[in-house]
Design a protein around this motif. Structure first.
Motif, PDB file in Angstrom:
ATOM      1  N   TYR A 106       0.813  -1.204   0.000  1.00  0.00           N
ATOM      2  CA  TYR A 106       0.000   0.000   0.000  1.00  0.00           C
ATOM      3  C   TYR A 106       0.851   1.260   0.000  1.00  0.00           C
ATOM      4  O   TYR A 106       0.493   2.271  -0.618  1.00  0.00           O
ATOM      5  CB  TYR A 106      -0.933  -0.019   1.220  1.00  0.00           C
ATOM      6  CG  TYR A 106      -1.716   1.260   1.402  1.00  0.00           C
ATOM      7  CD1 TYR A 106      -2.873   1.490   0.670  1.00  0.00           C
ATOM      8  CD2 TYR A 106      -1.284   2.241   2.285  1.00  0.00           C
ATOM      9  CE1 TYR A 106      -3.589   2.662   0.822  1.00  0.00           C
ATOM     10  CE2 TYR A 106      -1.986   3.417   2.443  1.00  0.00           C
ATOM     11  CZ  TYR A 106      -3.148   3.626   1.709  1.00  0.00           C
ATOM     12  OH  TYR A 106      -3.847   4.791   1.851  1.00  0.00           O
ATOM     13  N   GLU A 107       1.995   1.195   0.708  1.00  0.00           N
ATOM     14  CA  GLU A 107       2.827   2.390   0.790  1.00  0.00           C
ATOM     15  C   GLU A 107       3.484   2.732  -0.550  1.00  0.00           C
ATOM     16  O   GLU A 107       3.927   3.865  -0.762  1.00  0.00           O
ATOM     17  CB  GLU A 107       3.895   2.205   1.864  1.00  0.00           C
ATOM     18  CG  GLU A 107       3.355   2.224   3.281  1.00  0.00           C
ATOM     19  CD  GLU A 107       2.530   0.990   3.619  1.00  0.00           C
ATOM     20  OE1 GLU A 107       1.493   1.120   4.300  1.00  0.00           O
ATOM     21  OE2 GLU A 107       2.916  -0.128   3.171  1.00  0.00           O
ATOM     22  N   GLU A 108       3.526   1.771  -1.464  1.00  0.00           N
ATOM     23  CA  GLU A 108       4.094   2.022  -2.785  1.00  0.00           C
ATOM     24  C   GLU A 108       3.018   2.175  -3.852  1.00  0.00           C
ATOM     25  O   GLU A 108       3.168   2.963  -4.791  1.00  0.00           O
ATOM     26  CB  GLU A 108       5.034   0.873  -3.171  1.00  0.00           C
ATOM     27  CG  GLU A 108       6.255   0.750  -2.281  1.00  0.00           C
ATOM     28  CD  GLU A 108       7.118  -0.425  -2.684  1.00  0.00           C
ATOM     29  OE1 GLU A 108       6.698  -1.164  -3.604  1.00  0.00           O
ATOM     30  OE2 GLU A 108       8.187  -0.622  -2.074  1.00  0.00           O
ATOM     31  N   LEU A 109       1.946   1.425  -3.749  1.00  0.00           N
ATOM     32  CA  LEU A 109       0.888   1.435  -4.768  1.00  0.00           C
ATOM     33  C   LEU A 109      -0.457   1.355  -4.059  1.00  0.00           C
ATOM     34  O   LEU A 109      -0.730   0.399  -3.334  1.00  0.00           O
ATOM     35  CB  LEU A 109       1.046   0.250  -5.728  1.00  0.00           C
ATOM     36  CG  LEU A 109       0.003   0.123  -6.824  1.00  0.00           C
ATOM     37  CD1 LEU A 109       0.109   1.302  -7.788  1.00  0.00           C
ATOM     38  CD2 LEU A 109       0.176  -1.191  -7.569  1.00  0.00           C
ATOM     39  N   LYS A 110      -1.224   2.382  -4.297  1.00  0.00           N
ATOM     40  CA  LYS A 110      -2.517   2.430  -3.624  1.00  0.00           C
ATOM     41  C   LYS A 110      -3.670   2.047  -4.533  1.00  0.00           C
ATOM     42  O   LYS A 110      -4.697   1.577  -4.073  1.00  0.00           O
ATOM     43  CB  LYS A 110      -2.743   3.826  -3.043  1.00  0.00           C
ATOM     44  CG  LYS A 110      -1.798   4.150  -1.907  1.00  0.00           C
ATOM     45  CD  LYS A 110      -2.022   5.533  -1.391  1.00  0.00           C
ATOM     46  CE  LYS A 110      -1.177   5.764  -0.136  1.00  0.00           C
ATOM     47  NZ  LYS A 110       0.249   5.458  -0.345  1.00  0.00           N
ATOM     48  N   THR A 111      -3.531   2.225  -5.791  1.00  0.00           N
ATOM     49  CA  THR A 111      -4.598   1.853  -6.735  1.00  0.00           C
ATOM     50  C   THR A 111      -4.017   1.710  -8.121  1.00  0.00           C
ATOM     51  O   THR A 111      -2.993   2.320  -8.447  1.00  0.00           O
ATOM     52  CB  THR A 111      -5.715   2.906  -6.761  1.00  0.00           C
ATOM     53  OG1 THR A 111      -6.735   2.470  -7.664  1.00  0.00           O
ATOM     54  CG2 THR A 111      -5.213   4.259  -7.209  1.00  0.00           C
ATOM     55  N   PHE A 112      -4.636   0.844  -8.888  1.00  0.00           N
ATOM     56  CA  PHE A 112      -4.321   0.746 -10.322  1.00  0.00           C
ATOM     57  C   PHE A 112      -5.564   0.276 -11.047  1.00  0.00           C
ATOM     58  O   PHE A 112      -6.527  -0.190 -10.441  1.00  0.00           O
ATOM     59  CB  PHE A 112      -3.134  -0.173 -10.579  1.00  0.00           C
ATOM     60  CG  PHE A 112      -3.341  -1.605 -10.158  1.00  0.00           C
ATOM     61  CD1 PHE A 112      -3.822  -2.557 -11.048  1.00  0.00           C
ATOM     62  CD2 PHE A 112      -3.053  -2.000  -8.854  1.00  0.00           C
ATOM     63  CE1 PHE A 112      -4.008  -3.864 -10.657  1.00  0.00           C
ATOM     64  CE2 PHE A 112      -3.244  -3.318  -8.455  1.00  0.00           C
ATOM     65  CZ  PHE A 112      -3.725  -4.251  -9.362  1.00  0.00           C
ATOM     66  N   GLN A 113      -5.520   0.404 -12.328  1.00  0.00           N
ATOM     67  CA  GLN A 113      -6.718   0.201 -13.146  1.00  0.00           C
ATOM     68  C   GLN A 113      -6.358  -0.589 -14.390  1.00  0.00           C
ATOM     69  O   GLN A 113      -5.278  -0.416 -14.957  1.00  0.00           O
ATOM     70  CB  GLN A 113      -7.304   1.570 -13.528  1.00  0.00           C
ATOM     71  CG  GLN A 113      -8.613   1.520 -14.284  1.00  0.00           C
ATOM     72  CD  GLN A 113      -9.058   2.909 -14.683  1.00  0.00           C
ATOM     73  OE1 GLN A 113      -8.656   3.416 -15.726  1.00  0.00           O
ATOM     74  NE2 GLN A 113      -9.879   3.523 -13.848  1.00  0.00           N
ATOM     75  N   PHE A 114      -7.278  -1.429 -14.820  1.00  0.00           N
ATOM     76  CA  PHE A 114      -7.101  -2.157 -16.079  1.00  0.00           C
ATOM     77  C   PHE A 114      -8.477  -2.486 -16.637  1.00  0.00           C
ATOM     78  O   PHE A 114      -9.495  -2.343 -15.951  1.00  0.00           O
ATOM     79  CB  PHE A 114      -6.277  -3.425 -15.879  1.00  0.00           C
ATOM     80  CG  PHE A 114      -6.855  -4.391 -14.888  1.00  0.00           C
ATOM     81  CD1 PHE A 114      -7.741  -5.389 -15.275  1.00  0.00           C
ATOM     82  CD2 PHE A 114      -6.502  -4.305 -13.534  1.00  0.00           C
ATOM     83  CE1 PHE A 114      -8.266  -6.260 -14.348  1.00  0.00           C
ATOM     84  CE2 PHE A 114      -7.038  -5.178 -12.603  1.00  0.00           C
ATOM     85  CZ  PHE A 114      -7.917  -6.162 -13.015  1.00  0.00           C
ATOM     86  N   LYS A 115      -8.488  -2.890 -17.887  1.00  0.00           N
ATOM     87  CA  LYS A 115      -9.740  -3.226 -18.567  1.00  0.00           C
ATOM     88  C   LYS A 115      -9.758  -4.697 -18.933  1.00  0.00           C
ATOM     89  O   LYS A 115      -8.726  -5.286 -19.269  1.00  0.00           O
ATOM     90  CB  LYS A 115      -9.927  -2.383 -19.826  1.00  0.00           C
ATOM     91  CG  LYS A 115     -10.235  -0.925 -19.540  1.00  0.00           C
ATOM     92  CD  LYS A 115     -10.571  -0.176 -20.813  1.00  0.00           C
ATOM     93  CE  LYS A 115     -10.957   1.263 -20.494  1.00  0.00           C
ATOM     94  NZ  LYS A 115     -11.312   2.013 -21.734  1.00  0.00           N
ATOM     95  N   VAL A 116     -10.959  -5.263 -18.850  1.00  0.00           N
ATOM     96  CA  VAL A 116     -11.183  -6.675 -19.180  1.00  0.00           C
ATOM     97  C   VAL A 116     -12.263  -6.755 -20.247  1.00  0.00           C
ATOM     98  O   VAL A 116     -13.263  -6.023 -20.189  1.00  0.00           O
ATOM     99  CB  VAL A 116     -11.599  -7.487 -17.942  1.00  0.00           C
ATOM    100  CG1 VAL A 116     -11.881  -8.942 -18.321  1.00  0.00           C
ATOM    101  CG2 VAL A 116     -10.525  -7.408 -16.866  1.00  0.00           C
TER     102      VAL A 116
END
Length: 783
Positions: free
Chosen positions: A475-485
Motif C-alpha cells: 500500500y505504501e508504494e501502490l494504492k490503486t491501479f486500473q485495467f480493462k477486461v
C-alpha cells in the motif's frame, strides 16, 4: 263404409262356367266401361255377333249391358251400393252372359317350342246323308300357322290333320282361333263348322327384362336402417313359373354390399341395412340380377347407382405438416414456419384448404421463447362446425446479445501483502443468449493507453473470470491501479463487452511508528532541562512521530512508561507534548529518565519508543535545548518564511472573497469521486499528528470553525481531496465526516501559520497550496 266412391266387389259374369270379375265404383255415370267382355272371353267381334251374346241378371234393374260393336261391358243404370248391399262390408253383383247361338269348340294345347310340320288329327265330321251327299272335304280359315292335310278313304270317310307351318310364339299369340268347315258333296253343299282353340303352351324362352338398364337413386347419409331406396322392376314374357322372378345382388364379395344394403328377393325392394357415410363412400354401384324360375332358369342384369347426399356431420380436420420448429429468432419477416392443411370430409364448399403460418414481426427469444398458435377452422355447412389446433413453435437462440458486466466500473478492494497467486475477484457476466452463445471468455485488454505495469500486476482466468494477483501489493508504494477486461461469448459471430476494474489496495498495519528528529528512537538517550520553578503544565518537550501506514493504522497515541510512583510529568496522548503535572518539590529527583511509547491504532498495534532524560536546573539560564545544536540551512529557512508569507496573504484574500460570495456560491465537497474508488483515507488525530509516506502525498489540514484544534488528512495523489473522516473538537468530541460541525466564529488566519510551523519541518515538504472551503471546516491542501 258408406262412401259414394266405394267400389263394388266380385261382380262375376259366368260364361261357359268361366268366372270373370270386375271392380267398379258406385254412382258412376251411365255408359262407363267396366271391361271388354269379348276380349276376356277370347271372342272376336264377329264371333260375338254370331253367337248372340246377351247379359241377364236376377235384379229388377238392368245395371249392365254389352256393346256388340266393341264387346265392351258398360253400366246401363245407376248403381247404389247402400241399396244393393245394406250393412254389408263386401258387396257383389252377379250377372250372367248367355250365348244364343253356341258353337262347338275344341281346344288343342301345343308348346310354343313345337317343331314345324308337327301334326294334330282333327275330329271327323259326320253327315247323315250318304253317297255323294256325305262329307267330302274340309277347309280351314286362313291363318299363318296351320294348314290342313285331308285324307280320304274312298267313299267311306274323309279325315283331316292340322299341320304346323310356322313356329309358335306364346308371347305374341297365346291362343290361336281356327274355324274348321266340313263340306258335303250335295248341291248346294251343306257345311258344318268347328271352332278350334289352339292354346300355345309356354316354354322358358324369354329372360326377365328390367324396366331400366341403370337405376339412379339418392340417399341422405346416415339414414335409418330399413329405409326403402327403390323397388326393382323386371318382367318376363313367359308365364307361370317361367315368369316368376327372383331378385338378388351380384358381386357381393368385392363391394361388401351385404353390410350396407338388403334386397327383397321377391319384390325387388332395396333397403338400407348398415351405416351409409358420405365420407366413407360418396356413391355405391350395385349390380342386381333378376332370375326366373324356369327350367333352365334365365336371368337379366342391371345396375343401381346410389348417390349419397352429404350432411355436414364432420368438423374440419387441421393437419400441421412441414413444421419448422425451432425457428431462429433472427428469421426474416415472411419466413414460412409451418404448412397447415385443413380437410373436411364433407362435400360442397368445405373442400380442402391450405394456409401457412408466417413470421409477421421480429422474434426475440429472450422475450418470448415459445409461441402457442391457435388455428381455428370453420366450415360453411348448416350448422357450421369448427375445430381448433394449437401449434407450438420454439424460438431458437442466435448470438444477438453481448455479455454484460453488472457495472461499467468494478471496484476491487485488496489487502496489501497478499500472497502471489491469490484470486482477488471473480468477474461475472450475464448473457441473455443460450449455451455457447452465452459462454464467455475473459481477457485483459492491453491497449496503447493501458499502462504495462498494471497488466503485469494481475492475470485473468479466461474461463472462470478469476482475477489473480501476480505479486504481493504494498500500500505504501501502490494504492490503486486500473485495467480493462473484455468478455467475449462463443457465438458466431462473437460479441463482446468491456469493463474497467479499479483495484484499491487496503492498508495493513505493517509499519511501526517512526520517531522524528530531533529525538532518536530507542537506543540513544535524549535530554531536556526544566527549571526548578516550573509551574504545573510547563512545556518540557514534544515528541513527533509518523507512520507509513494509513488510516487508523497511522493514528498514533503517545504514552509515558515512567517508573512507578513518578507523577511529575504527563504527555498528551494525541499531541506528544510532555508537560509537568505539578510544581517541583525538594523531594523530587534532579534527573528524570522518561520512556515515551508511540503506538498506532492498527490490529495488531505496532509501536516505537524514545528515551528522554529530563534534568531539573535551578534557573532558566541553565536551560539548553537540542534545537540550538541543530544546524539549519538558510535557503530552507528562507523558503519556509516565503511559504508562510504566501499562506498568510492567500488566506486573507480568500477569506475576504469568500465572505462576499458566500450568499451566492456554496462550495460543496462530494464523495462521488472518492466513492467511485472507495480508497482508504489516512487521518491523524486532530491534536496534530500527521501521516508520512515515502511517495508523494497530498495533505489536508482541516480546522473546525469553532475550535483551535486541527486535523491533518492524507490522501493518495490520484484522488481528489475529501473531507476528513474524524474531526476532534477541543481534544475531546470526535465527529464523523457526515456530521455537521458548528460554524459560529470566523477562522483565525494566524492559526494556519502557527499550525504549519508547528506541524511541518523544513525538510518534509517542497511546496504547499492553501485553499479554504467555508463549509463547516477549512482545509489546507499540501502536495
Amino acid at each position: 263404409p258408406n262412401t259414394s266412391e266405394e267400389p263394388l266387389q266380385n261382380m262375376s259374369i259366368r260364361l261357359f262356367d268361366i268366372p270373370i270379375s270386375y271392380t267398379i265404383s258406385e254412382e258412376v255415370d251411365k255408359g262407363t266401361a267396366v271391361g271388354n267382355l269379348a276380349k276376356d272371353l277370347n271372342l272376336s267381334v264377329h264371333q260375338l255377333q254370331a253367337t248372340g251374346l246377351q247379359i241377364t241378371s236376377g235384379y229388377i234393374k238392368r245395371y249392365f249391358d254389352i256393346s256388340h260393336e266393341s264387346g265392351a261391358l258398360f253400366v246401363s243404370d245407376r248403381i247404389d251400393r247402400e241399396e244393393l248391399c245394406p250393412n254389408m262390408v263386401k258387396c257383389s253383383l252377379i250377372i250372367e252372359a248367355i250365348l244364343s247361338n253356341p258353337r262347338k269348340i275344341i281346344t288343342i294345347d301345343m308348346f310354343e317350342s313345337s317343331h314345324v310340320g308337327e301334326r294334330h288329327p282333327l275330329p271327323v265330321a259326320h253327315d247323315a246323308d250318304a253317297g255323294i251327299n256325305s262329307v267330302k272335304t274340309y277347309k280351314l280359315n286362313t291363318n299363318e300357322y296351320f294348314t290342313l292335310d285331308i285324307q280320304s278313304a274312298g267313299d267311306r270317310s274323309v279325315s283331316a290333320e292340322l299341320v304346323l307351318q310356322k313356329t309358335l310364339d306364346r308371347e305374341k299369340e297365346a291362343v290361336i282361333e281356327l274355324t274348321l268347315t266340313a263340306f258335303d258333296g250335295g248341291k248346294p253343299p251343306k257345311t258344318g263348322t268347328l271352332q278350334i282353340h289352339i292354346h300355345v303352351l309356354d316354354v322358358n324362352d324369354n329372360p326377365p327384362v328390367f324396366s331400366k338398364t341403370l337405376y339412379k337413386v339418392q340417399v341422405i347419409e346416415n339414414p335409418n336402417v330399413g329405409v326403402l331406396l327403390l323397388t326393382l322392376s323386371a318382367t318376363d314374357l313367359d308365364e307361370g313359373v317361367n315368369s316368376q322372378i327372383v331378385y338378388s345382388f351380384t358381386e357381393r364379395a368385392r363391394l361388401s354390399l351385404e353390410d350396407k344394403f338388403a334386397i327383397n328377393n321377391n319384390t325387388g325392394e332395396i333397403t338400407v341395412k348398415g351405416k351409409i357415410d358420405y365420407e366413407e363412400n360418396q356413391a355405391y354401384e350395385i349390380r342386381v340380377q333378376a332370375r326366373d324360375k324356369g327350367t333352365p332358369p334365365r336371368s337379366a342384369h342391371s345396375k343401381v347407382l346410389v348417390e349419397v347426399v352429404d350432411v355436414n356431420d364432420n368438423a374440419p380436420v387441421i393437419t400441421v405438416s412441414s413444421l419448422m420448429s425451432p425457428v431462429k429468432e433472427d428469421a426474416e419477416i415472411g419466413t414460412a414456419v409451418a404448412m397447415v392443411t385443413i380437410t373436411d370430409k364433407d362435400g360442397g364448399r368445405n373442400g380442402l384448404t391450405k394456409c401457412g403460418v408466417l413470421v409477421t414481426g421480429p422474434l426475440d427469444r429472450e422475450a418470448i421463447s415459445m409461441y402457442n398458435i391457435s388455428i381455428e377452422a370453420t366450415d360453411e355447412g348448416t350448422p357450421a362446425l369448427s375445430s381448433t389446433a394449437v401449434v407450438t413453435i420454439q424460438v431458437s437462440d442466435v448470438n444477438d446479445n453481448a455479455p454484460r458486466f453488472p457495472d461499467a466500473h468494478i471496484n476491487v478492494f485488496v489487502k496489501e501483502n497478499i500472497p502471489t497467486g491469490t484470486t482477488i475477484y471473480r468477474l461475472t457476466t450475464e448473457d441473455l443468449d443460450l449455451n455457447e452463445n452465452a459462454k464467455s471468455a475473459y481477457q485483459l485488454i492491453k491497449g496503447a493507453s493501458q499502462r504495462a505495469q498494471n497488466t503485469a500486476l494481475v492475470n485473468i482466468n479466461s474461463e472462470t473470470g478469476d482475477i489473480i494477483s501476480l505479486q504481493s501489493f504494498n500500500y505504501e508504494e501502490l494504492k490503486t491501479f486500473q485495467f480493462k477486461v473484455q468478455a467475449t461469448d462463443s457465438g458466431v459471430p462473437p460479441l463482446s463487452s468491456n469493463v474497467t476494474v479499479n483495484v484499491l489496495i487496503l492498508d495493513e498495519n505493517d509499519n511501526n511508528p517512526t520517531i522524528l528528529a530531533p529525538y532518536s528512537e530507542l537506543g540513544s538517550v535524549n535530554s531536556e532541562t526544566i527549571p526548578y520553578s516550573a509551574e504545573a503544565g510547563y512545556f518540557v518537550a514534544k515528541i513527533r512521530a509518523v507512520d507509513a501506514d494509513s488510516g487508523y493504522n497511522a493514528l498514533l497515541s503517545y504514552h509515558l512508561t515512567e517508573p512507578k510512583g513518578n507523577n511529575l510529568f504527563r504527555i498528551g496522548t494525541s499531541t506528544g507534548e510532555i508537560r509537568t503535572k505539578r510544581r517541583m518539590s525538594d523531594n523530587d529527583l534532579k534527573s528524570h529518565p522518561l520512556v515515551v511509547l508511540v503506538s498506532d491504532n492498527g490490529e495488531p498495534s505496532l509501536s516505537a519508543t524514545v528515551s528522554i532524560d529530563v534534568v531539573v536546573v535551578e534557573s532558566t539560564a541553565d536551560i539548553q535545548t537540542q534545537f540550538r545544536n541543530v544546524p539549519l540551512k538558510e535557503d530552507s529557512f528562507s523558503d519556509l518564511n516565503l511559504y508562510l508569507l504566501i499562506a498568510i496573504v492567500s488566506v486573507s484574500v480568500v477569506f475576504l472573497l469568500s465572505l462576499i460570495s458566500l450568499i451566492a456560491v456554496r462550495c460543496h465537497r462530494t464523495d462521488g469521486g472518492f466513492s467511485r474508488y472507495s480508497a482508504p483515507m489516512i487521518t491523524t488525530h486532530p491534536d496534530g499528528s500527521w501521516s508520512y509516506s515515502k511517495a508523494t502525498q497530498q495533505y489536508d489540514v482541516c480546522f473546525s470553525s469553532d475550535t483551535l484544534k486541527s486535523d491533518v488528512v492524507v490522501f493518495p495523489a490520484p484522488f481528489p481531496p475529501v473531507d476528513a473522516e474524524l474531526i476532534s473538537i477541543n481534544g475531546g468530541d470526535t465527529f464523523t465526516r457526515t456530521q455537521t460541525l458548528p460554524n459560529k466564529d470566523k477562522v483565525r488566519p494566524d492559526l494556519l501559520v502557527t499550525l504549519a510551523m508547528k506541524q511541518l519541518s523544513r525538510n518534509q515538504y517542497s511546496k504547499y497550496i492553501i485553499s479554504l472551503i467555508f463549509e463547516k471546516k477549512i482545509c489546507i491542501h499540501f502536495n
